[in-house]
Design a protein around this motif. Structure first.
Motif, PDB file in Angstrom:
ATOM      1  N   ASN A 396      17.798 -48.124 -61.811  1.00  0.00           N
ATOM      2  CA  ASN A 396      18.422 -48.395 -60.552  1.00  0.00           C
ATOM      3  C   ASN A 396      20.062 -47.856 -60.200  1.00  0.00           C
ATOM      4  O   ASN A 396      20.271 -47.818 -59.229  1.00  0.00           O
ATOM      5  CB  ASN A 396      18.149 -49.676 -59.906  1.00  0.00           C
ATOM      6  CG  ASN A 396      17.265 -49.316 -58.328  1.00  0.00           C
ATOM      7  OD1 ASN A 396      17.148 -48.335 -58.176  1.00  0.00           O
ATOM      8  ND2 ASN A 396      17.037 -50.600 -57.784  1.00  0.00           N
TER       9      ASN A 396
ATOM     10  N   SER B  49      12.640 -49.725 -54.608  1.00  0.00           N
ATOM     11  CA  SER B  49      12.539 -49.404 -55.967  1.00  0.00           C
ATOM     12  C   SER B  49      12.368 -50.489 -56.796  1.00  0.00           C
ATOM     13  O   SER B  49      11.803 -50.644 -57.897  1.00  0.00           O
ATOM     14  CB  SER B  49      13.769 -48.762 -56.334  1.00  0.00           C
ATOM     15  OG  SER B  49      13.918 -47.561 -55.851  1.00  0.00           O
ATOM     16  N   GLN B  94      12.919 -43.193 -59.741  1.00  0.00           N
ATOM     17  CA  GLN B  94      13.936 -42.404 -58.918  1.00  0.00           C
ATOM     18  C   GLN B  94      14.797 -41.738 -59.759  1.00  0.00           C
ATOM     19  O   GLN B  94      15.408 -42.218 -60.633  1.00  0.00           O
ATOM     20  CB  GLN B  94      14.265 -43.477 -57.888  1.00  0.00           C
ATOM     21  CG  GLN B  94      15.286 -42.890 -56.818  1.00  0.00           C
ATOM     22  CD  GLN B  94      15.534 -44.032 -55.663  1.00  0.00           C
ATOM     23  OE1 GLN B  94      15.397 -45.170 -56.089  1.00  0.00           O
ATOM     24  NE2 GLN B  94      16.106 -43.646 -54.676  1.00  0.00           N
ATOM     25  N   ASP B 169       8.213 -43.038 -57.472  1.00  0.00           N
ATOM     26  CA  ASP B 169       9.688 -43.465 -56.656  1.00  0.00           C
ATOM     27  C   ASP B 169      10.033 -42.270 -56.149  1.00  0.00           C
ATOM     28  O   ASP B 169      10.801 -41.575 -56.639  1.00  0.00           O
ATOM     29  CB  ASP B 169      10.511 -44.433 -57.323  1.00  0.00           C
ATOM     30  CG  ASP B 169      11.458 -44.982 -56.479  1.00  0.00           C
ATOM     31  OD1 ASP B 169      11.495 -44.886 -55.230  1.00  0.00           O
ATOM     32  OD2 ASP B 169      11.917 -46.165 -57.436  1.00  0.00           O
ATOM     33  N   GLU B 170      10.088 -42.073 -54.795  1.00  0.00           N
ATOM     34  CA  GLU B 170      10.290 -40.990 -53.983  1.00  0.00           C
ATOM     35  C   GLU B 170      10.129 -39.728 -54.932  1.00  0.00           C
ATOM     36  O   GLU B 170      11.175 -38.755 -55.405  1.00  0.00           O
ATOM     37  CB  GLU B 170      11.839 -41.182 -53.695  1.00  0.00           C
ATOM     38  CG  GLU B 170      12.037 -42.282 -52.778  1.00  0.00           C
ATOM     39  CD  GLU B 170      13.537 -42.617 -52.097  1.00  0.00           C
ATOM     40  OE1 GLU B 170      14.098 -41.483 -51.976  1.00  0.00           O
ATOM     41  OE2 GLU B 170      13.702 -43.524 -51.721  1.00  0.00           O
TER      42      GLU B 170
END
Ligand SMILES: Nc1ncnc2c1ncn2[C@@H]1O[C@H](COP(=O)(O)OP(=O)(O)OP(=O)(O)O)[C@@H](O)[C@H]1O
Ligand SMILES: [Mg+2]
Lengths: 398, 226
Positions: A396, B49, B94, B169-170
């Motif tokens: 992330n 996420s 992602q 994720d996307e």
């Protein structure tokens, strides 16, 4: 494919891998190079000690005062001095003496081979205990009159002729290298050396003019019996014999031993500093590298690599780096140290004798191993860290 | 039901100030069913996420449990959880997620060889690359790929093991309309093939492929009816 991944990772970033390899090369360079230089010096000293072979050397007073003996044997400056032959018998009567043998020194003005004057060292084949053990490694036969043995640095091969004071001498053999100044001398038995002294007398060499070469010796090499104190025996000689000074070989060598231990100390400190620095830099480099590749490791976790797997990849890469660095370092050390060993010897002015091949190989292997172990050792911290991180957080953080 | 989140939440600290925390995901239940495509939409930063990573065993929740076939995955030893993820969960993270040292084909095959030495997966990998339209790039390296091509690589990689669960994720983030359609059809087909599929997306078009739609808002998940 997974087993090839560490290799591919290293190949994928050639500059980074090369930097890591060079750092670990420094490590093995210092381990191997340091050990080579130090043991070469140690072996050189040992070689000098055993070549001198005697506990005490008795020389004329004047030669002792002027340090002529050390000049000839240790500094390699050609020279000569003489005393009466009867001193030999007198010394052998002193208590505590196991063996005595005379030596004869003669400096050639110009030999056929060398532009520089050459030191001729004569020994008594019947009593000699200092030169013969060494000579026998290269030449086992009896020496004929007119035969000489050339030190390793003398520019003449076996079978060639050398001329001293107009006399022709045949080089019977070339001696093994000792790494000391003794390699610059020529050796002959007493018969040959006396013939050369007679020739020198004819040519008008000063000291020989008034004396009969048959009655002269230069020095007496003395071995002390076990259980007797070398200092006491040497004192006895100094008291009882006029015009003769007994020099303990230990004293002659102690100067060399002292500067050797000084050099060893400096070399050691320097080498350990390099090693410590290399280790720290390696640890930092691995940690930086892994930080930079965090995301890649997170992706490996995503597709199912366990923590252990990640650590395995990191450690494998570090072993490869260590191994290649280790080999590079040893090679670099070989290229630098062996060809320039002679120069080093000259610069530090100490006896220097390269160890035998087996020792060199063993040292090389341990240096490579050291670098190979240092790799995973310095990467271990990073390997643990990479296992601990939270994959989700890294994914992330972009 | 194959994967189930039971009251999971994720708390983060702002900066290093330990007193100042917030919940990226508030206490949430989320079941995923075989044969269903579940979609989550929501604004950027709403916690999508974070939730997906927790479901994939990549981020341990502050509270709650994630159950796979009734087993709490975060109670498993790392090795077992890793193997489970490798064999049964296909994750499309992602953003860029290829290993730069490997070719496109090798990247796609890598999950298969993680715990296996034998077998040949090349044909299936080629097939998947063909499906996502980057077979011609099989021997290229990821840094030669566009953003969209990289996404499609990740999708092919997630499907290589024919996993029970797919968490994407996307996946259509950088894709044009045509490729978006391809990918969504691929995920739909997986759901029809009895897989449980979770799709995190910004695109409203994608919702028509879903069996259930959730909306994430400030860490709170609500199911949209209809
Ligand atoms: N490691 C972290 N530490 C602190 N805060 C974090 C961390 N990871 C995420 N956050 C915060 O948690 C919130 C949710 O993030 P998350 O990535 O789940 O959002 P998202 O819905 O996926 O957004 P996007 O659509 O942009 O991908 C954000 O406010 C983010 O800043
Ligand atoms: Mg997101």
């Amino acid at each position: 494919m997974l087993t090839k991944l560490p290799f591919k990772n290293l190949v994928n970033r050639p500059a980074r891998s090369a930097a890591l390899i060079i750092i670990s090369a420094f490590l093995s360079f210092s381990v191997f190079g340091g050990a080579m230089v130090l043991s070469s010096l140690q072996i050189g000293l040992g070689s000098l000690r055993s070549r001198l072979g005697a506990d005490i050397i008795a020389v004329p007073d004047k030669a002792a005062r002027q340090n002529d003996l050390e000049a000839i044997l240790i500094q390699g400056r050609p020279g000569y001095f003489y005393m009466d032959k009867e001193n030999l018998d007198k010394i052998s009567c002193i208590e505590g003496i196991e063996a005595v043998s005379a030596q004869y020194y003669l400096a050639s003005l110009s030999a056929g081979c060398c532009s520089m004057p050459v030191q001729v060292i004569g020994f008594d084949p019947e009593t000699d205990f200092s030169v013969k053990p060494w000579i026998q490694k290269s030449y086992k036969k009896q020496l004929n009159e007119g035969d000489v043995l050339a030190g390793a640095n003398i520019n003449a091969e076996a079978g060639e002729n050398l001329r001293f004071y107009g006399e022709t001498c045949k080089v019977a053999a070339k001696l093994d290298k000792t790494g000391t100044e003794l390699d610059n001398a020529v050796y002959a038995d007493s018969a040959t050396v006396k013939m050369l002294m007679a020739a020198a007398k004819k040519k008008g060499v000063g000291v020989l003019e008034k004396n009969d070469p048959e009655k002269l010796i230069s020095s007496v090499l003395i071995k002390v019996k076990d259980g007797y104190d070398v200092s006491k025996v040497s004192d006895e000689i100094n008291i009882h014999l006029r015009g003769v000074t007994a020099v303990k070989t230990q004293n002659m060598i102690s100067g060399i031993a002292q500067s050797l231990s000084g050099i060893s100390e400096i070399t050691n400190i320097l080498m350990w500093a390099i090693r410590a620095l290399a280790l720290v830099i390696m640890a930092v480099a691995f940690s930086m590298m892994i930080n930079e590749r965090k995301r890649e490791f997170a992706v490996l976790r995503v597709i199912g690599a366990s923590r252990k797997r990640l650590a395995g990849i990191v450690l494998t890469e570090s072993v490869i780096v260590g191994c290649m660095g280790g080999l590079t370092g040893v090679l670099a050390a070989c290229v630098l140290i062996f060809p320039f060993g002679g120069l080093l010897e000259q610069k530090i002015g100490l006896p220097y004798l390269v160890p035998d091949v087996k020792t060199i190989l063993l040292t090389a292997v341990s240096a490579v191993l050291a670098a190979m172990i240092a790799g995973p050792l310095t990467a271990a911290f990073s390997a643990v860290k990479i296992g601990r991180m939270d994959t989700g957080v890294i994914l992330n953080s972009n | 039901m194959i994967l189930k989140a039971e009251g999971i939440s994720k708390r983060y600290f702002r900066n290093t100030n330990t007193a100042n925390y917030f919940y990226a995901v508030k206490k949430t239940d989320l079941p995923l069913f075989r044969g269903e495509l579940t979609a989550i939409t929501g604004r950027s930063g709403s916690g999508k996420s974070t939730l997906l990573n927790m479901l994939g065993g990549l981020l341990s929740p502050t509270e709650g449990r994630v159950l796979y076939d009734g087993r709490d995955i975060y109670a498993l030893p790392d090795k077992e959880l890793s193997k489970l993820r490798n064999a049964f969960v296909g994750i499309v993270p992602q953003g860029q997620s290829a290993l730069s040292a490997l070719t496109v084909l090798e990247n796609v095959m890598l999950p298969y060889y993680m715990y296996k030495k034998d077998g040949d997966i090349k044909d299936r990998a080629g097939e998947l690359l063909e499906r996502v339209g980057i077979l011609s790039l099989a021997n290229a390296y990821p840094n030669e790929l566009s953003g969209g091509e990289n996404r499609r690589l990740a999708i092919a990689r997630a499907l290589i093991h024919d996993p029970d669960i797919i968490l994407a994720d996307e996946p259509t983030g950088d894709l044009d309309d045509e490729n978006t359609k391809t990918v969504l059809e691929l995920l739909r087909a997986a759901a029809d093939d009895k897989k449980a599929v979770l799709l995190v997306t910004h695109e409203n078009d994608a919702l028509s492929y879903a069996d259930r739609v959730y909306r994430m808002n400030g860490g709170e998940l609500t199911e949209c009816e209809g």
